[in-house]
Design an enzyme around this catalytic site. Structure first.
Site, PDB file in Angstrom:
ATOM      1  CE1 TYR A  77      -4.147   1.825   0.328  1.00  0.00           C
ATOM      2  CE2 TYR A  77      -2.684   3.390   1.402  1.00  0.00           C
ATOM      3  CZ  TYR A  77      -3.886   3.102   0.790  1.00  0.00           C
ATOM      4  OH  TYR A  77      -4.821   4.087   0.625  1.00  0.00           O
ATOM      5  CG  PHE A 129      -6.808  17.235 -25.035  1.00  0.00           C
ATOM      6  CD1 PHE A 129      -6.789  16.634 -26.285  1.00  0.00           C
ATOM      7  CD2 PHE A 129      -7.139  16.460 -23.935  1.00  0.00           C
ATOM      8  CE1 PHE A 129      -7.085  15.282 -26.428  1.00  0.00           C
ATOM      9  CE2 PHE A 129      -7.429  15.108 -24.072  1.00  0.00           C
ATOM     10  CZ  PHE A 129      -7.403  14.520 -25.321  1.00  0.00           C
ATOM     11  CB  THR A 130     -11.815  16.909 -24.762  1.00  0.00           C
ATOM     12  OG1 THR A 130     -10.881  15.838 -24.638  1.00  0.00           O
ATOM     13  CG2 THR A 130     -12.213  17.053 -26.232  1.00  0.00           C
ATOM     14  CG  ASP A 220      -1.288  17.720 -21.988  1.00  0.00           C
ATOM     15  OD1 ASP A 220      -0.650  16.653 -21.898  1.00  0.00           O
ATOM     16  OD2 ASP A 220      -2.508  17.772 -22.211  1.00  0.00           O
ATOM     17  CE  LYS A 263      -3.843   9.585 -24.673  1.00  0.00           C
ATOM     18  NZ  LYS A 263      -4.145  10.947 -24.323  1.00  0.00           N
ATOM     19  NE  ARG A 387     -11.877  14.723 -30.600  1.00  0.00           N
ATOM     20  CZ  ARG A 387     -11.643  14.290 -29.366  1.00  0.00           C
ATOM     21  NH1 ARG A 387     -10.437  14.305 -28.879  1.00  0.00           N
ATOM     22  NH2 ARG A 387     -12.610  13.857 -28.601  1.00  0.00           N
ATOM     23  CG  PHE A 454     -16.581  13.979 -27.582  1.00  0.00           C
ATOM     24  CD1 PHE A 454     -16.356  15.083 -26.783  1.00  0.00           C
ATOM     25  CD2 PHE A 454     -15.701  12.913 -27.503  1.00  0.00           C
ATOM     26  CE1 PHE A 454     -15.278  15.132 -25.912  1.00  0.00           C
ATOM     27  CE2 PHE A 454     -14.615  12.941 -26.637  1.00  0.00           C
ATOM     28  CZ  PHE A 454     -14.406  14.054 -25.839  1.00  0.00           C
TER      29      PHE A 454
HETATM   30  C1  LIG Z   1      -5.142  11.707 -23.485  1.00  0.00           C
HETATM   31  C2  LIG Z   1      -4.780  13.085 -23.181  1.00  0.00           C
HETATM   32  C3  LIG Z   1      -5.167  13.693 -21.980  1.00  0.00           C
HETATM   33  C4  LIG Z   1      -6.056  13.009 -20.952  1.00  0.00           C
HETATM   34  O1  LIG Z   1      -5.474  11.859 -20.444  1.00  0.00           O
HETATM   35  P1  LIG Z   1      -6.313  10.568 -19.978  1.00  0.00           P
HETATM   36  O2  LIG Z   1      -5.244   9.619 -19.551  1.00  0.00           O
HETATM   37  O3  LIG Z   1      -7.104  10.103 -21.134  1.00  0.00           O
HETATM   38  O4  LIG Z   1      -7.178  10.984 -18.838  1.00  0.00           O
HETATM   39  C5  LIG Z   1      -4.736  14.986 -21.760  1.00  0.00           C
HETATM   40  N1  LIG Z   1      -3.992  15.666 -22.655  1.00  0.00           N
HETATM   41  C6  LIG Z   1      -3.623  15.111 -23.814  1.00  0.00           C
HETATM   42  C7  LIG Z   1      -2.781  15.892 -24.784  1.00  0.00           C
HETATM   43  C8  LIG Z   1      -4.002  13.816 -24.127  1.00  0.00           C
HETATM   44  O5  LIG Z   1      -3.633  13.278 -25.300  1.00  0.00           O
END
Ligand SMILES: *Cc1c(COP(=O)(O)O)cnc(C)c1O
Length: 462
Positions: A77, A129-130, A220, A263, A387, A454
């Site tokens: 833990y 970004f969303t 990011d 990613k 998109r 979406f």
């Molecule tokens: C995927 C992504 C996110 C969000 O990450 P999650 O792991 O899906 O929550 C944020 N910023 C960018 C540029 C992304 O590609």
């Protein structure tokens, strides 16, 4: 005798040890599946998909080295050894001393937004970004797009469409005052602009601007290795530098960063907050206990953290990132041979079909990109993503649709999953949809959820 030039091909820098069979479906089965999913590719069952290009998020194939790491997960833990190994690699590759793990990227965005933003603040960013924007808005900020104008033009071939326009920054500072801008939110390559990178030169300029106005700069860094690869390939002075060196230099200009490990890091789940700022770190380390779990696991299993740490070592390898971007490039060049309209230059993680041009007879409120994604699925079982207007959501003030300039269908490449033969099949399917494009009818939205619509909205054919 004249010597004939022999073409020099390159191929995947791995061989295949485990295979996952995929189900083949008929067109009438896909027609039925699409209708049941409300023509929203997010609502399809993955079982009914042949080649899945919905997203590159968490869809990566891990290496044998990463799988071996999963077996040495220390599921304590508190204080798991995998956490400390991951922390060492965060320092090594991103150059940030402080680190908190999270279960995925948006959890990191949620906490960074909560820590950094006061209601009434403004957050400038290089396009949105969303999930990033929604957390900034939920924390009370207004998002302001400060990306260069070229990014909004799918036909413009400028190499650095992810750059921030400093004139737009200066204008914002003049209008609202630097005190109302806690940080600049910079991503690269910019997903919504078509996977377009920023240049190191632009980053340095943004850094100087932020320093002068006492504004923090946050990154990011979800796709930072792809950005580093573009800098190596295209920017003067970086040819001989390694992806690892370039990544480290990029990160050196930021106060902090967040990452979706799904990613670049070649894993299926995970996220990171890393910063140079001890105070921000201490707040994040405290907050993570509320939302994710203890700060030494942040919603992850020990084995997940081990796979992330090992993925980091692989993400900066030239052959890996070259395959990644090279596959996307190959696909783009094949589509161009059929005259299919795509966003240029070809981006780092995905091909973006220009749905406004592809289905030029459909008005934007008939969801051309959503329509096109559904048509491609029905044609061949290839799953893409909208998109465009559906992703852009509604203006919180007026309640009307946001009408984005870009109306795109994204074909996103999972890392190390598909071969060149899969790409050929996919390209031929899109070319055949393009040949009969004039007969395609639009969609109307019949169900709409409040947040990030979406993902779950449904449509009917007009
Ligand atoms: C995927 C992504 C996110 C969000 O990450 P999650 O792991 O899906 O929550 C944020 N910023 C960018 C540029 C992304 O590609």
């Amino acid at each position: 005798m004249a010597k004939k030039q022999v073409k020099k091909s390159w191929a995947e820098p791995f061989k295949i040890k485990v295979v996952e069979p995929i189900k083949m479906t008929t067109k009438s089965e896909r027609e039925k599946a699409a209708k049941e999913a409300g023509y929203n590719t997010f609502l399809l069952k993955s079982e009914d998909v042949y080649i899945d290009l919905l997203t590159d998020s968490g869809t990566n194939a891990m290496s044998d080295y990463q799988w071996a790491g999963m077996m040495i997960g220390d599921e304590a833990y508190a204080g798991s050894k995998n956490f400390y190994y991951l922390w060492d690699n965060v320092k090594k590759y991103y150059g940030m001393p402080y680190f908190v793990p999270t279960h995925q990227g948006r959890a990191a965005e949620h906490m960074v937004s909560k820590i950094m933003i006061k209601p009434g603040d403004y957050i400038p960013g290089n396009m949105y970004f969303t999930t990033t924007r929604v957390h900034q808005e939920l924390a009370g900020a207004t998002f302001v797009d400060v990306i260069v104008d070229q990014a909004h033009d799918p036909a413009n071939t400028y190499a650095w469409k992810g750059n921030i326009d400093l004139k737009k920054m200066a204008k914002l500072v003049k209008e609202v005052g630097a005190k109302k801008i806690p940080y600049v939110s910079m991503a690269g390559p910019v997903n919504m602009a078509g996977g377009q990178p920023f240049s190191m030169k632009n980053l340095k300029d943004v850094y100087e601007f932020c320093k002068k106005h006492k504004i923090k700069l946050w990154f990011d860094a979800t796709r930072a290795c792809e950005n580093a690869y573009f800098i190596k390939e295209k920017e003067k002075g970086y040819k001989t530098k390694s992806v690892e060196q370039i990544l480290k230099e990029m990160c050196s200009y930021f106060d902090g960063l967040w990452v979706s490990a799904k990613k670049d890091l070649l894993v299926n789940i995970g996220g990171i907050i890393a910063t140079k700022n001890k105070k921000v770190y201490e707040e994040a380390r405290n907050m993570v206990v509320v939302y994710e779990g203890l700060h030494t696991y942040g919603g992850l299993a020990g084995r997940d953290m081990e796979a992330m740490a090992r993925g980091m070592e692989e993400m900066v390898e030239y052959d890996n990132i070259h395959l990644r971007v090279g596959q996307v490039e190959y696909c783009g060049h094949q589509l161009e041979k059929y005259g299919v309209p795509i966003v240029k230059p070809i981006g780092g993680h995905a091909i973006f079909l220009d749905a406004k041009k592809f289905l030029s007879h459909l008005p934007q409120d008939q969801f051309p990109a959503q329509t096109l994604a559904a048509e491609i699925y029905i044609d061949s079982g290839v799953r893409a993503m909208e998109r465009g207007i559906a992703s852009a959501g509604r203006d919180p003030e007026t309640g009307d649709h946001r009408y984005p300039k870009l109306e795109l269908v994204r074909l996103t490449f999972p890392r190390r999953v598909y071969t060149q033969a899969h790409i050929d099949v996919m390209v031929e399917s899109i070319a055949s949809v393009y040949a009969r494009r004039k007969k395609i009818k639009g969609l109307k939205m019949v169900y709409e959820p409040k947040y990030l619509r979406f993902f779950q909205c449904k449509f009917e054919r007009l």
